[in-house]
Structure formats: C-alpha cells, structure tokens
Scaffold this motif. Structure first.
Motif, mmCIF file in Angstrom:
data_model
loop_
_atom_site.group_PDB
_atom_site.id
_atom_site.type_symbol
_atom_site.label_atom_id
_atom_site.label_comp_id
_atom_site.label_asym_id
_atom_site.label_seq_id
_atom_site.Cartn_x
_atom_site.Cartn_y
_atom_site.Cartn_z
ATOM 1 N N ASN A 147 -6.702 8.245 6.457
ATOM 2 C CA ASN A 147 -6.752 9.407 7.394
ATOM 3 C C ASN A 147 -7.578 10.323 6.552
ATOM 4 O OD1 ASN A 147 -4.471 9.808 9.257
ATOM 5 N ND2 ASN A 147 -3.734 8.277 7.780
ATOM 6 N N GLN A 148 -8.488 9.896 5.875
ATOM 7 C CA GLN A 148 -9.751 10.999 5.346
ATOM 8 C C GLN A 148 -10.956 10.589 6.096
ATOM 9 O OE1 GLN A 148 -9.283 12.623 2.362
ATOM 10 N NE2 GLN A 148 -7.311 12.139 2.429
ATOM 11 N N PRO A 149 -11.632 11.653 6.580
ATOM 12 C CA PRO A 149 -12.649 11.670 7.495
ATOM 13 C C PRO A 149 -13.800 10.657 7.367
ATOM 14 C CG PRO A 149 -12.623 13.762 6.489
ATOM 15 C CD PRO A 149 -11.150 13.177 6.125
ATOM 16 N N THR A 150 -13.991 10.376 5.835
ATOM 17 C CA THR A 150 -15.104 9.334 5.504
ATOM 18 C C THR A 150 -14.671 7.919 5.312
ATOM 19 O OG1 THR A 150 -14.894 10.202 3.027
ATOM 20 C CG2 THR A 150 -16.319 11.385 4.287
ATOM 21 N N PHE A 151 -13.282 7.806 5.257
ATOM 22 C CA PHE A 151 -12.913 6.315 5.048
ATOM 23 C C PHE A 151 -13.143 5.749 3.609
ATOM 24 C CE2 PHE A 151 -13.296 6.609 9.801
ATOM 25 C CZ PHE A 151 -11.902 6.670 10.130
ATOM 26 N N PRO A 152 -12.861 6.414 2.715
ATOM 27 C CA PRO A 152 -13.105 5.832 1.359
ATOM 28 C C PRO A 152 -12.895 4.321 1.105
ATOM 29 C CG PRO A 152 -11.908 7.997 1.098
ATOM 30 C CD PRO A 152 -11.745 7.471 2.459
ATOM 31 N N VAL A 153 -13.595 4.002 0.180
ATOM 32 C CA VAL A 153 -13.288 2.756 -0.438
ATOM 33 C C VAL A 153 -12.482 2.544 -1.576
ATOM 34 C CG1 VAL A 153 -14.402 0.475 -1.160
ATOM 35 C CG2 VAL A 153 -15.670 1.701 0.621
ATOM 36 N N TYR A 154 -11.498 1.570 -1.493
ATOM 37 C CA TYR A 154 -10.555 1.454 -2.687
ATOM 38 C C TYR A 154 -10.895 -0.017 -3.181
ATOM 39 C CZ TYR A 154 -6.064 0.670 -4.696
ATOM 40 O OH TYR A 154 -5.000 0.128 -5.785
ATOM 41 N N GLU A 155 -10.658 -0.008 -4.460
ATOM 42 C CA GLU A 155 -11.161 -1.591 -4.888
ATOM 43 C C GLU A 155 -9.862 -2.454 -4.557
ATOM 44 O OE1 GLU A 155 -11.123 -0.951 -9.349
ATOM 45 O OE2 GLU A 155 -12.403 0.494 -9.242
ATOM 46 N N ASN A 156 -10.376 -3.106 -3.426
ATOM 47 C CA ASN A 156 -9.479 -3.962 -2.544
ATOM 48 C C ASN A 156 -9.414 -5.555 -3.069
ATOM 49 O OD1 ASN A 156 -7.685 -4.903 -0.654
ATOM 50 N ND2 ASN A 156 -9.353 -5.129 0.928
ATOM 51 N N SER A 157 -8.131 -5.585 -3.439
ATOM 52 C CA SER A 157 -8.011 -7.155 -3.836
ATOM 53 C C SER A 157 -6.748 -7.580 -3.011
ATOM 54 C CB SER A 157 -7.329 -7.146 -5.284
ATOM 55 O OG SER A 157 -6.107 -6.315 -5.487
ATOM 56 N N PHE A 158 -6.209 -6.897 -2.136
ATOM 57 C CA PHE A 158 -5.360 -7.151 -1.140
ATOM 58 C C PHE A 158 -5.839 -7.642 0.442
ATOM 59 C CE2 PHE A 158 -3.813 -3.862 -3.870
ATOM 60 C CZ PHE A 158 -2.771 -4.496 -4.536
ATOM 61 N N LYS A 159 -6.570 -8.739 0.361
ATOM 62 C CA LYS A 159 -7.335 -9.389 1.361
ATOM 63 C C LYS A 159 -6.732 -10.565 1.959
ATOM 64 C CE LYS A 159 -11.669 -8.042 -0.501
ATOM 65 N NZ LYS A 159 -13.243 -8.463 -0.869
ATOM 66 N N THR A 160 -6.594 -10.451 3.507
ATOM 67 C CA THR A 160 -5.805 -11.628 4.127
ATOM 68 C C THR A 160 -7.105 -12.531 4.563
ATOM 69 O OG1 THR A 160 -6.277 -10.439 6.227
ATOM 70 C CG2 THR A 160 -3.934 -10.362 5.356
ATOM 71 N N LYS A 161 -6.371 -13.840 4.756
ATOM 72 C CA LYS A 161 -7.547 -14.915 4.982
ATOM 73 C C LYS A 161 -7.180 -15.306 6.444
ATOM 74 C CE LYS A 161 -7.715 -16.113 0.082
ATOM 75 N NZ LYS A 161 -7.623 -17.271 -0.863
ATOM 76 N N ALA A 162 -8.352 -15.720 7.052
ATOM 77 C CA ALA A 162 -8.104 -16.632 8.345
ATOM 78 C C ALA A 162 -7.325 -17.987 8.029
ATOM 79 C CB ALA A 162 -9.564 -16.918 8.889
ATOM 80 N N GLU A 163 -6.467 -18.361 8.838
ATOM 81 C CA GLU A 163 -5.768 -19.414 8.770
ATOM 82 C C GLU A 163 -6.719 -20.561 9.499
ATOM 83 O OE1 GLU A 163 -1.166 -18.752 8.498
ATOM 84 O OE2 GLU A 163 -1.988 -17.668 10.408
ATOM 85 N N THR A 164 -7.080 -21.800 8.995
ATOM 86 C CA THR A 164 -7.938 -22.777 9.586
ATOM 87 C C THR A 164 -7.163 -23.723 9.977
ATOM 88 O OG1 THR A 164 -7.876 -23.683 7.271
ATOM 89 C CG2 THR A 164 -9.415 -22.125 7.730
ATOM 90 N N GLN A 165 -5.818 -23.996 9.968
ATOM 91 C CA GLN A 165 -4.956 -25.106 10.444
ATOM 92 C C GLN A 165 -5.058 -24.648 11.941
ATOM 93 O OE1 GLN A 165 -3.567 -22.560 9.022
ATOM 94 N NE2 GLN A 165 -1.544 -22.021 9.430
ATOM 95 N N GLU A 166 -5.056 -25.899 12.778
ATOM 96 C CA GLU A 166 -5.081 -25.835 14.197
ATOM 97 C C GLU A 166 -3.564 -25.199 14.631
ATOM 98 O OE1 GLU A 166 -5.523 -29.004 18.192
ATOM 99 O OE2 GLU A 166 -6.103 -29.590 15.997
ATOM 100 N N GLU A 167 -3.690 -24.342 15.759
ATOM 101 C CA GLU A 167 -2.641 -23.884 16.127
ATOM 102 C C GLU A 167 -1.574 -24.843 16.793
ATOM 103 O OE1 GLU A 167 -1.002 -19.978 18.509
ATOM 104 O OE2 GLU A 167 -2.813 -20.570 18.732
ATOM 105 N N ASN A 168 -0.300 -24.980 16.536
ATOM 106 C CA ASN A 168 0.715 -25.749 17.241
ATOM 107 C C ASN A 168 1.982 -25.017 16.862
ATOM 108 O OD1 ASN A 168 2.318 -27.180 15.200
ATOM 109 N ND2 ASN A 168 0.037 -27.656 14.495
ATOM 110 N N PHE A 169 3.045 -25.178 17.764
ATOM 111 C CA PHE A 169 4.305 -24.935 17.725
ATOM 112 C C PHE A 169 5.410 -26.106 17.071
ATOM 113 C CE2 PHE A 169 2.760 -21.791 20.233
ATOM 114 C CZ PHE A 169 3.784 -20.763 20.334
#
Length: 379
Positions: A147-169
C-alpha cells in the motif's frame, strides 16, 4: 528444545531485517498488525504464560506491556484495542528488541532447568504460536509495503512456483473416512476429536487454479454477474468495488500485481493468490465446479501437491465431536472463534517449515484475502 526455541525467536527477527524503522509501526488496515506489535506480542506470550507462572524470581520487563501487547486473551486482562495497535509510537522499535532479548535470555535460563510435562506442553504451544505470527508477519509486511505508492521491494524468499503436472481430477470413492489428528505429534485442539465422516463420490483437481485461469473469469465479466456469487459476496463486491484479486492493477490495458519483489506483470502460470472465499466460490461456480469440503481435502491430501498456498474449503469453522476448551487464557486460543469463519487447508510458502500438516485447520472470515491463499476445485 533450546536450539529450537532460539531458531524460532531468530526467525521472527530475520523477517523484519529488510524493514526500515518507519515500517515497524504502520497499521495499514484494522486487520493488519504492525511488525513491532508482532515482535512484542510473541515476546509477551512467553513472559505471560511461562516465565511469570513457572520461573522463580523472574521480574517482568515492563508492567505496561501486558496491556499494550495482549492480543485477545480476556482472562489475562484489558488490552489496547486491535485498531489502535498502529497508534503506539512507544515503546520504540529499539526498546522492543531489548524486550525480546531480555525475555529470550530468561527463557533460555528457564529451559535449562527441569521441566515437567505441563510446562513442556505450554512451550510447544508457544513455539507454534510464534510460528503462526511469523506467517501473519509476512502477510502484514506485504500489505504495508503493497500500500506504499512506490511498491517497495522486500527480500523475497516466499515465491510460488508454476505447477507442471497435467491438470486432471482425482477420483475418490464414497465411503466412511477417519478425520482429525491421529498421531502423537503436536497439534492444536481444534484438530482433535478423531471421528468418522461419510462422503459421497467426488473428484478433486490435482492443480491449483492459475492466474491465467482466473484472468479469464475477470475478463469475461465474472465480477459483474451476480449469478456466480453468494448474496453476501455480491454485496461485498459492490460495496468495495472489487474487480480483481488483491494487489492486482490494470495499467495501460495490462494486468500487474504487487509481489514482494515489487510491481510485476501478472505471471499467468503461477497459482492465483490473495482471493477471498467469496471470490473462490464465485470462480468455482463460473467453472461449473465447487470448492472441496475440508473433509474431502483431508481425505485426498496424500494425493495432492499442497503447501504453496492455503486452500479455501466450503466448510465452516466448527468444533469436531467432543471438542472441549482448556480452562483459562490458553482455552481462548481457538474455540471462541468458531463462528462466521471458513476453513482453509494446507499451508503456504510463508508457513514456517514443519509448522503445517494435513489436519491443520486454518480459518478466516470469508472476506479476508491478504493471506497467502488460493483455489483448488472439486466436483
């Protein structure tokens, strides 16, 4: 125990290392607590529930701190109201760190004494309590910086990853299944009450909903069609003029979102996050699916790759059979919140390692979306 205690204490402080002093006292919304408050509250917990009760000759650091840094424990006494946490410029950040060291040193000395099972059980709760606040601290820091107007960078180690498996139920057969914590390891009281539930045949997705999937919902008018929404959710959308997930911005006809790395274009293959229960439900309706119940999620959990984002379920936060609150302040920990909240299961990239488990019952009001959460579909 000492090594684990010190590791937990250190992790809370490490999360604040990227902050500047001015960041520590900001309360960007009523549901957000300032980082300084988290650091002090998790320290007060050890002082209140361990040191003043069981450590001989312990001297309280500051008598006012119980009033300033109690959260919701009515049995302990009066406290600063939650919306006012950001008004406290005193004590200073430096003083809070001194307070943390004072209590940490006293706890290390106490942990070197002979401790009975009752005390060890409270210490285990205290460790898990501080880990809970570490995850909340990440949410709150992101909300403050986002909510800062300049969108500051934090030292981010909390990254999600794309799931590579084929989607199924994944298909799960109808039957009687056992629910609840069944091991000898630690759990919270709301996970207890092992019991059987009958579920019908169901299917559950092996993947979380992606930004690409959700963007289609946004672009085809999902936020403008009341047919997909609960009445309460529809009112929330219109009252708050919600048009996309939290931290999403449309700039020059492109969608961007704030991450802890700053403002970036929405990464289409990543799981969508920062979704309210209202939005998760509406999206599931738009897809012709539904959200899983918490029982279905737990039954299927061994076949899922979970842990990137907390996953909304279609289950209200209610007690399991035989649930009993413990007497005193620690009995206020979970039971009194069992109303008007929905269950999330799993964990997130911000959850401390080893803190979650498949029976863990996280819970939030359905409008909350600053936590690291996402959507898994069922049918």
């Amino acid at each position: 125990m000492i090594d684990r205690f010190l590791k937990v204490r250190e992790n809370s402080e490490q999360l604040c290392k990227p902050l500047i002093t001015e960041d520590y006292s900001v309360q960007a919304s009523e549901f957000v607590s300032p980082p300084k408050w988290h650091l002090a509250h998790t320290t007060w917990f050890w002082e209140e529930f361990v040191l003043t009760k069981y450590a001989t000759a312990y001297t309280v650091y500051d008598e006012d701190f119980s009033f300033l840094f109690n959260s919701y424990y009515n049995n302990v006494g009066t406290r600063v109201l939650r919306p006012s946490r950001g008004l406290m410029t005193r004590p200073s950040v430096n003083e809070v760190y001194k307070y943390r060291k004072y209590v940490t040193d006293a706890m290390v000395a106490f942990l070197n004494t002979n401790l009975n099972e009752e005390i060890l059980a409270i210490i285990e709760i205290g460790l898990n309590h501080e880990e809970q606040h570490q995850e909340l601290l990440v949410y709150d820091i992101k909300y403050i910086l986002g909510n800062q107007p300049t969108f500051p960078v934090y030292e981010n180690s909390f990254k999600t990853k794309a799931e590579t498996q084929e989607e199924n139920f994944i298909k799960i057969k109808a039957g009687l299944y056992e629910i609840g914590h069944q091991e000898s390891t630690f759990c919270f009281d709301n996970e207890l009450g092992k019991h059987k539930v009958y579920v019908g045949d169901f299917e559950i997705s092996n993947k979380l909903v992606t930004n690409r999937d959700y963007l289609e919902f946004v672009m085809t008018g999902g936020y403008q069609d009341f047919n997909f929404w609960h009445d309460e959710g529809w009112s929330w959308v219109n009252t708050n003029k919600i048009e996309a997930p939290l931290y999403w911005y449309k700039i020059d006809n492109e969608w961007w979102n704030y991450t802890l790395n700053g403002l970036d274009k929405v990464a289409l293959d990543l799981p969508v996050m920062h979704i309210s229960f209202y939005e998760a439900f509406a999206y599931s309706q738009w897809k012709g699916c539904r959200l899983p119940t918490e029982f279905e999620w737990e039954i299927a959990s061994d076949q899922l790759q979970w842990g990137q984002l907390w996953e909304w379920t279609n289950s209200a936060y209610l007690a399991y059979p035989g649930f009993n609150k413990s007497p005193g302040a620690l009995g206020e920990y979970n039971g009194k919140f069992m109303i008007n909240q929905m269950i999330l299961r799993g964990g997130s990239v911000a959850t401390p390692e080893g803190h979650s488990r498949k029976t863990y019952r996280n819970f939030f009001h359905p409008n909350m979306r600053w936590q690291f959460n996402g959507i898994r579909l069922a049918k």
